[in-house]
Design a protein around this motif. Structure first.
Motif, mmCIF file in Angstrom:
data_model
loop_
_atom_site.group_PDB
_atom_site.id
_atom_site.type_symbol
_atom_site.label_atom_id
_atom_site.label_comp_id
_atom_site.label_asym_id
_atom_site.label_seq_id
_atom_site.Cartn_x
_atom_site.Cartn_y
_atom_site.Cartn_z
ATOM 1 N N VAL A 139 1.385 -3.512 -4.607
ATOM 2 C CA VAL A 139 0.552 -2.174 -4.792
ATOM 3 C C VAL A 139 1.286 -1.103 -4.998
ATOM 4 O O VAL A 139 1.025 -0.099 -5.741
ATOM 5 C CB VAL A 139 -0.376 -2.320 -3.406
ATOM 6 C CG1 VAL A 139 -0.801 -0.943 -3.497
ATOM 7 C CG2 VAL A 139 -1.394 -3.484 -3.615
ATOM 8 N N ASP A 140 2.397 -0.942 -4.209
ATOM 9 C CA ASP A 140 3.497 0.000 -4.545
ATOM 10 C C ASP A 140 3.704 0.287 -5.702
ATOM 11 O O ASP A 140 3.810 1.376 -6.437
ATOM 12 C CB ASP A 140 4.533 0.120 -3.597
ATOM 13 C CG ASP A 140 4.301 0.431 -2.071
ATOM 14 O OD1 ASP A 140 3.117 0.737 -1.676
ATOM 15 O OD2 ASP A 140 5.016 -0.270 -0.946
ATOM 16 N N THR A 142 2.594 -1.007 -8.469
ATOM 17 C CA THR A 142 1.328 -0.650 -9.549
ATOM 18 C C THR A 142 0.946 0.853 -9.261
ATOM 19 O O THR A 142 0.443 1.509 -10.457
ATOM 20 C CB THR A 142 0.271 -1.696 -9.296
ATOM 21 O OG1 THR A 142 0.488 -2.848 -9.256
ATOM 22 C CG2 THR A 142 -0.937 -1.317 -10.018
ATOM 23 N N SER A 143 0.711 1.357 -7.939
ATOM 24 C CA SER A 143 0.583 2.601 -7.960
ATOM 25 C C SER A 143 1.586 3.651 -8.534
ATOM 26 O O SER A 143 1.108 4.547 -9.031
ATOM 27 C CB SER A 143 0.656 3.026 -6.172
ATOM 28 O OG SER A 143 -0.427 2.206 -5.601
ATOM 29 N N GLN A 147 0.410 6.326 -11.337
ATOM 30 C CA GLN A 147 0.919 7.688 -11.060
ATOM 31 C C GLN A 147 1.565 8.263 -12.323
ATOM 32 O O GLN A 147 1.507 9.271 -12.623
ATOM 33 C CB GLN A 147 1.901 7.550 -9.787
ATOM 34 C CG GLN A 147 1.990 9.434 -9.229
ATOM 35 C CD GLN A 147 0.623 9.967 -9.109
ATOM 36 O OE1 GLN A 147 -0.200 9.486 -8.391
ATOM 37 N NE2 GLN A 147 0.391 11.052 -9.863
ATOM 38 N N ASP A 159 -6.132 8.943 -6.680
ATOM 39 C CA ASP A 159 -5.421 8.357 -5.864
ATOM 40 C C ASP A 159 -5.125 6.882 -6.383
ATOM 41 O O ASP A 159 -6.060 6.128 -6.222
ATOM 42 C CB ASP A 159 -5.831 8.474 -4.386
ATOM 43 C CG ASP A 159 -4.742 8.097 -3.217
ATOM 44 O OD1 ASP A 159 -4.257 6.731 -3.530
ATOM 45 O OD2 ASP A 159 -4.319 8.747 -2.812
ATOM 46 N N PRO A 160 -3.881 6.564 -6.804
ATOM 47 C CA PRO A 160 -3.848 5.127 -7.285
ATOM 48 C C PRO A 160 -4.381 3.910 -6.277
ATOM 49 O O PRO A 160 -4.985 2.913 -6.726
ATOM 50 C CB PRO A 160 -2.316 4.918 -7.685
ATOM 51 C CG PRO A 160 -1.815 6.320 -7.905
ATOM 52 C CD PRO A 160 -2.717 7.066 -6.817
ATOM 53 N N ARG A 161 -4.069 4.143 -5.052
ATOM 54 C CA ARG A 161 -4.480 3.313 -3.870
ATOM 55 C C ARG A 161 -5.980 3.138 -3.721
ATOM 56 O O ARG A 161 -6.320 2.043 -3.717
ATOM 57 C CB ARG A 161 -3.573 3.333 -2.782
ATOM 58 C CG ARG A 161 -2.305 2.799 -2.701
ATOM 59 C CD ARG A 161 -1.246 3.242 -1.660
ATOM 60 N NE ARG A 161 0.107 2.920 -1.527
ATOM 61 C CZ ARG A 161 1.024 3.612 -2.264
ATOM 62 N NH1 ARG A 161 0.703 4.743 -2.758
ATOM 63 N NH2 ARG A 161 2.126 3.031 -2.257
#
Length: 213
Positions: A139-140, A142-143, A147, A159-161
């Protein structure tokens, strides 16, 4: 006392052993997705599999090992669409393709979705380490991709998350609340309508000119 399966003794498992193990896991998926971990019993799994309880214990140490095996298999499948996001692709196409893949999983794997949801609702007692060591880094990563697309003006600022959480919530709803959706939607093709709705919703949210109306 039964001997350990061939795989545990360092030998290649036979076709019968592989078949029975798959049979047990399939039965356990049905039982766990229906009753949850706490409500499921080895007797229920044995009955669903058409095997005796001692036969179940020949292949697995107990209920927890069966459950963890299912969750590990599920996590690999669940993360595959996230791994498939291409940083070099068109940002909106990549996100909407991810939405479609997650919705297809809700259609095709509703029991797996409910299994995962039940585990998380209980506080992830068996999946906690995997969430930290496997899911969070992905997830980090992909975020950071999302971004970067936003910084380049290729997506509207989000917000990507929270974007990923929203995609998970809206797509998995169709599996986790399948009974309710079926009653409310009747005989229509639920997933075709859901796909069109979600793609339009996330498309409007993410197109760079969305803020301009």
């Amino acid at each position: 006392m039964p001997q350990a399966p061939a795989a545990q003794a360092g030998r290649k498992p036979s076709r019968i052993q592989l078949r029975n193990r798959k049979r047990i896991l399939e039965a356990a998926l049905e039982v766990f997705s229906t009753h949850g971990y706490r409500g499921a019993t080895l007797d229920q799994i044995a009955a669903e599999a058409g095997l005796s309880k001692p036969n179940i214990l020949y292949y697995f140490d107990g209920k927890e090992e069966i459950h963890v095996t299912l969750l590990n298999q599920l996590l690999d499948a669940w993360l595959a669409p996230l791994h498939a996001i291409d940083p070099a692709g068109d940002p909106l196409d990549e996100i909407l393709t991810y939405v479609r893949r997650k919705l297809a999983m809700s259609r095709d794997l509703p029991r797996e979705s409910r299994l995962f949801a039940n585990e998380i609702l209980q506080g992830a007692p068996r999946m906690g380490p995997h969430l930290e060591s496997v899911l969070k880094p992905l997830v980090d990563q992909t975020s950071m991709i999302i971004q970067g697309w936003i910084a380049a003006g290729r997506l509207s600022p989000v917000d990507p998350r929270h974007l990923l959480f929203s995609i998970w919530a809206t797509t998995q709803h169709y599996a986790d609340f399948e009974a309710q959706v079926g009653v409310l939607m009747g005989e229509v093709d639920v997933h075709a309508g859901a796909s069109a709705h979600l793609e339009a919703m996330f498309g409007r949210l993410l197109r760079p000119n969305a803020a301009m109306g």
